[in-house]
Design an enzyme around this catalytic site. Structure first.
Site, PDB file in Angstrom:
ATOM      1  N   GLY A 123       0.819  -1.210   0.000  1.00  7.90           N
ATOM      2  CA  GLY A 123       0.000   0.000   0.000  1.00  7.90           C
ATOM      3  C   GLY A 123       0.845   1.249   0.000  1.00  7.90           C
TER       4      GLY A 123
ATOM      5  N   GLY B 176       0.413   5.417   1.066  1.00  4.66           N
ATOM      6  CA  GLY B 176      -0.412   6.497   1.603  1.00  4.66           C
ATOM      7  C   GLY B 176       0.335   7.784   1.376  1.00  4.66           C
TER       8      GLY B 176
ATOM      9  N   GLY C 224       3.568   7.398   3.522  1.00  6.95           N
ATOM     10  CA  GLY C 224       4.581   6.373   3.375  1.00  6.95           C
ATOM     11  C   GLY C 224       4.141   5.202   2.528  1.00  6.95           C
ATOM     12  N   VAL C 225       5.096   4.322   2.366  1.00 10.74           N
ATOM     13  CA  VAL C 225       4.873   3.101   1.614  1.00 10.74           C
ATOM     14  C   VAL C 225       4.786   1.982   2.644  1.00 10.74           C
ATOM     15  CG1 VAL C 225       5.923   1.553  -0.080  1.00 10.74           C
ATOM     16  CG2 VAL C 225       6.242   4.008  -0.256  1.00 10.74           C
ATOM     17  N   VAL C 226       3.844   1.071   2.423  1.00 11.73           N
ATOM     18  CA  VAL C 226       3.699  -0.019   3.380  1.00 11.73           C
ATOM     19  C   VAL C 226       4.067  -1.328   2.691  1.00 11.73           C
ATOM     20  CG1 VAL C 226       2.108  -1.234   4.931  1.00 11.73           C
ATOM     21  CG2 VAL C 226       1.890   1.240   4.602  1.00 11.73           C
TER      22      VAL C 226
ATOM     23  N   ASP D 268     -11.107  11.124  12.420  1.00 13.10           N
ATOM     24  CA  ASP D 268     -11.128  10.814  10.987  1.00 13.10           C
ATOM     25  C   ASP D 268     -11.527   9.360  10.758  1.00 13.10           C
ATOM     26  OD1 ASP D 268     -10.933  11.363   8.285  1.00 13.10           O
ATOM     27  OD2 ASP D 268      -8.771  11.038   8.192  1.00 13.10           O
TER      28      ASP D 268
HETATM   29  N1  LIG Z   1      -1.047  -2.730   9.436  1.00 15.02           N
HETATM   30  C1  LIG Z   1      -1.352  -2.734   8.151  1.00 15.02           C
HETATM   31  N2  LIG Z   1      -1.573  -3.880   7.519  1.00 15.02           N
HETATM   32  C2  LIG Z   1      -1.892  -3.884   6.211  1.00 15.02           C
HETATM   33  N3  LIG Z   1      -2.016  -2.794   5.466  1.00 15.02           N
HETATM   34  C3  LIG Z   1      -1.826  -1.618   6.043  1.00 15.02           C
HETATM   35  C4  LIG Z   1      -1.476  -1.517   7.413  1.00 15.02           C
HETATM   36  N4  LIG Z   1      -1.350  -0.205   7.717  1.00 15.02           N
HETATM   37  C5  LIG Z   1      -1.618   0.476   6.596  1.00 15.02           C
HETATM   38  N5  LIG Z   1      -1.901  -0.367   5.584  1.00 15.02           N
HETATM   39  C6  LIG Z   1      -2.290   0.016   4.223  1.00 15.02           C
HETATM   40  O1  LIG Z   1      -1.257   0.752   3.597  1.00 15.02           O
HETATM   41  C7  LIG Z   1      -1.821   1.844   2.866  1.00 15.02           C
HETATM   42  C8  LIG Z   1      -1.204   3.143   3.321  1.00 15.02           C
HETATM   43  O2  LIG Z   1      -1.270   3.210   4.721  1.00 15.02           O
HETATM   44  P1  LIG Z   1      -1.729   4.474   5.541  1.00 15.02           P
HETATM   45  O3  LIG Z   1      -3.102   4.868   5.093  1.00 15.02           O
HETATM   46  O4  LIG Z   1      -1.544   4.201   6.977  1.00 15.02           O
HETATM   47  O5  LIG Z   1      -0.693   5.505   5.072  1.00 15.02           O
HETATM   48  P2  LIG Z   1      -0.804   7.040   5.212  1.00 15.02           P
HETATM   49  O6  LIG Z   1       0.397   7.571   4.540  1.00 15.02           O
HETATM   50  O7  LIG Z   1      -1.032   7.394   6.650  1.00 15.02           O
HETATM   51  O8  LIG Z   1      -2.104   7.287   4.378  1.00 15.02           O
HETATM   52  P3  LIG Z   1      -3.089   8.490   4.277  1.00 15.02           P
HETATM   53  O9  LIG Z   1      -2.826   9.011   2.920  1.00 15.02           O
HETATM   54  O10 LIG Z   1      -4.434   7.823   4.394  1.00 15.02           O
HETATM   55  O11 LIG Z   1      -2.796   9.431   5.386  1.00 15.02           O
HETATM   56  C9  LIG Z   1      -3.316   1.780   3.060  1.00 15.02           C
HETATM   57  O12 LIG Z   1      -3.874   1.115   1.952  1.00 15.02           O
HETATM   58  C10 LIG Z   1      -3.494   0.945   4.277  1.00 15.02           C
HETATM   59  O13 LIG Z   1      -4.699   0.228   4.261  1.00 15.02           O
END
Ligand SMILES: Nc1ncnc2c1ncn2[C@@H]1O[C@H](COP(=O)(O)OP(=O)(O)OP(=O)(O)O)[C@@H](O)[C@H]1O
Length: 647
Positions: free
Chosen positions: A163, A165, A168-170, A282
């Site tokens: 994923g 966001g 970051g990159v997950v 949120d």
């Molecule tokens: N613990 C996890 N297990 C599996 N996937 C996850 C987990 N945490 C986050 N993800 C996935 O990774 C992606 C990015 O994560 P996240 O939304 O936390 O990032 P962000 O940078 O905070 O995003 P946003 O743009 O919503 O603020 C999302 O699709 C999310 O569902």
């Protein structure tokens, strides 16, 4: 075994469970024959028997076990290892909080849900990681013994990117110590903007302090190599398979039991969060992670705030950004002067309604449209509720709105459990004071037989000291130090060292981060190959707008930011955008029923407040983009100037 025996067995087991808990729960359920309450004329449903397996009417044991009764009777306690917690006590002394029992529900009897992969990561599998990127350092040796954390360099094997966001990159990874799958979020350039870094600090701090089965868990944070110079951080989470947004999209056959379990978990998690004095702010399906076994976990605490009684709400809420569709009415135009945890309850109501139908309940295109959609269903609020609204424009808009009668929820959700709808009606009370708390909602008859206060823990309010940083203006170095200190919570030996030596400790620690960086880089290079993969940009929502130049809308596309669209609509004739974002009431296009002055001025307020939110996010979900809010005074002041410009 005959069905009668099986049923008796299940019943006895269930009775044992509930009798042991009924003393502490308001939902005591002694005979499991809780029929619907048909006293409410709006809720006249024929099929209202929940838990009526006392009379099994010749149903076979197998049928019973595969039915909702099986789901109900199968919720059992599952013990996991205890988790340790620390928090800063008075005088900055690290306190070990009482160990909490991680007590979860076992939903194994519920029908599995489909959990589509969120992203089709690779058309073709990525090439294997080059051996140079695999860990090569030998375990053991003096170094490893001294730096216990040194072992983490080889601990996680990153597998694929799952994923992306805006922060970051997950990636999914395997914890080679436990063989457990984990999610690792790589956050690059944390300190590029102090506001982003503060958001990250807030999130990792809250997730350390809020330990609950319905809240995503941070398992670890990698130790950066240098305390004073690090820029990236790697946060290790428990791995979840999907999120509720995807689950709702992919499962059009969710059963009433799914709905009930989902809502139960959300409220249980929220009860815990609210007793810590934290508002999530949120909540939306994308911020709820989900597994195929129906486990849900609340995540993304980047916008959450701890409420301290002495904090003035105006400051507290100046950087409010939330997704419009799930936003409580009191936040559509900054209605009420002091917001309460009831804003999260509203969001949960919207999410629940979305589970029931598969569609968002109030997909507003701007704040005015949002209010219109709400009042279309709930009716116009009472004059007392309107009188409590502090923002004059909002008050005027609602008072001048044509009177609307509420639509019975039974009509809007004809197939839903009437008890579910009764609770939904409470969650979606227009006036925040009429909404139940999470705890009260858990005691609603809808959860009879499922709720058990022993499984719905509260927690202590979070110590003010932990969030002392919210009260002062932080520099990059301040936040870096605070984040570093937070990371040390996952490195107890280093923490001791740090506390002993204070400022002196600035040498480079052996760290696994370099190897990680290379692994992530390799996977990212192949991430989404052959697909359009737009890097997401962060929204620096809490920075005052004069501090960053607003980015250009290069492709001539509108940002999703509501305010921009609205501002445009005030300057030029509305044109159809497909998403109708310029059509406040859905009726400007044909020139009829132009929004009245109040609607316009409310939109202007939104446009001004949204203008603070200057980041550009690629259009993920056209209508469902966050906008920022600011306090009434600021809105009114700038709005006044804008009105002068536009009239
Ligand atoms: N613990 C996890 N297990 C599996 N996937 C996850 C987990 N945490 C986050 N993800 C996935 O990774 C992606 C990015 O994560 P996240 O939304 O936390 O990032 P962000 O940078 O905070 O995003 P946003 O743009 O919503 O603020 C999302 O699709 C999310 O569902």
């Amino acid at each position: 075994m005959g069905s009668g025996t099986l049923v008796d067995g299940v019943r006895r087991w269930f009775q044992r469970r509930t009798s042991s808990s009924s003393s502490s729960t308001s939902n005591s359920n002694s005979n499991f024959s809780s029929n619907s309450d048909s006293s409410d004329p709006n809720l006249n449903y024929p099929n209202l028997h929940k838990f009526d397996y006392v009379d099994n009417g010749g149903v076979s044991g197998d049928q019973l076990l595969s039915s909702d009764l099986r789901a109900q009777s199968s919720i059992a306690h599952k013990r996991k290892p205890l988790r340790k917690q620390t928090q800063l006590g008075e005088g900055g002394i690290l306190e070990q909080l009482p160990e909490e029992e991680d007590d979860d529900l076992d939903y194994s009897a519920l029908k599995l849900i489909k959990v589509p992969k969120r992203i089709n990561h690779f058309r073709n599998p990525p090439p294997p990681l080059p051996s140079a990127l695999m860990d090569s350092h030998k375990k053991g040796g003096l170094e490893t013994e001294f730096f216990t954390e040194y072992g983490e360099a080889s601990r996680y094997q990153v597998q694929e990117i799952i994923g992306k966001g805006s922060y970051g990159v997950v990636g999914s990874a395997v914890d080679t110590h436990t063989d457990e799958k984990v999610a690792i979020k790589k956050i690059n350039d944390v300190f590029e903007h102090v506001s982003d870094a503060t958001r990250i600090l807030r999130e990792i701090k809250l997730l350390r302090l809020l330990r609950h089965p319905d809240i995503v868990e941070i398992k670890h944070i990698m130790l950066p190599p240098s305390r004073r110079e690090f820029r990236d951080i790697y946060v290790v989470f428990e791995l979840m398979e999907s999120d509720l947004h995807q689950v709702i999209k992919a499962n059009d056959d969710l059963t009433p039991e799914h709905h009930q379990f989902f809502l139960y978990q959300l409220l249980r998690g929220l009860k815990y969060i609210h007793t810590a004095n934290v508002f999530h702010r949120d909540l939306k399906p994308k911020n709820i992670l989900a597994n195929a076994d129906c486990k849900l976990k609340i995540c993304d605490f980047g916008l959450a705030r701890v409420s301290f009684n002495d904090a003035p709400s105006a400051i507290f809420w100046t950087d409010y950004v939330a997704t419009r569709w799930y936003r409580a009415p009191e936040l559509c135009g900054s209605f009420f002067s002091k917001y309460t945890p009831a804003i999260d309850i509203w969001s949960i109501g919207c999410i629940f309604a979305e589970m029931l139908t598969g569609k968002p309940l109030f997909p507003g295109k701007n704040v005015v449209h949002q209010l219109d959609l709400m009042t279309d269903v709930l009716g116009t609020p009472s004059s007392e509720s309107i009188a409590r609204i502090r923002n004059e424009k909002a008050r005027r808009y609602l008072s001048n709105m044509r009177r609307k009668q509420p639509v019975p929820l039974t009509q809007k959700f004809p197939n839903a459990d009437p008890l579910a709808l009764r609770l939904l009606q409470r969650l979606l009370a227009f006036d925040p004071k009429d909404r139940p708390t999470a705890e009260e909602a858990l005691a609603d008859p809808y959860f009879q037989g499922l709720a058990n206060v022993d499984r719905e823990p509260s927690t202590q309010p979070i110590s003010k000291l932990e969030f002392e940083f919210e009260r002062r203006k932080l520099t990059k170095d301040d936040v870096r130090e605070l984040i570093y200190r937070e990371i040390l919570e996952y490195h107890p030996q280093m923490l001791q060292e740090y506390l002993r030596s204070g400022e002196q400790t600035s040498f480079m620690y052996p760290s696994g981060v370099d190897r990680f960086k290379r692994q992530f880089a390799h996977l990212e290079e192949h991430y989404g190959k052959g697909e359009r993969s737009t890097p997401l940009q962060r929204q620096h929502a809490s920075l005052p707008r004069e501090r960053i130049p607003a980015p250009k809308d290069e492709a001539g596309q509108h940002n999703d930011l509501e305010g921009r669209n609205v501002a445009t609509s005030l300057q030029s004739p509305p044109k159809s955008q497909g998403d109708g974002s310029e059509n406040a009431n859905g009726n400007e296009q044909n020139g009829q029923n132009k929004p009245n002055y109040s609607a316009r001025s409310l939109l202007k307020s939104a446009s001004i407040s949204a203008s603070k939110c200057i980041g550009v996010k690629p259009r993920k979900d056209l209508e469902e983009e966050p906008i920022s809010e600011t306090n009434d005074e600021a809105v009114d002041g700038v709005s006044h100037k804008m009105s002068a410009l536009h009239t």
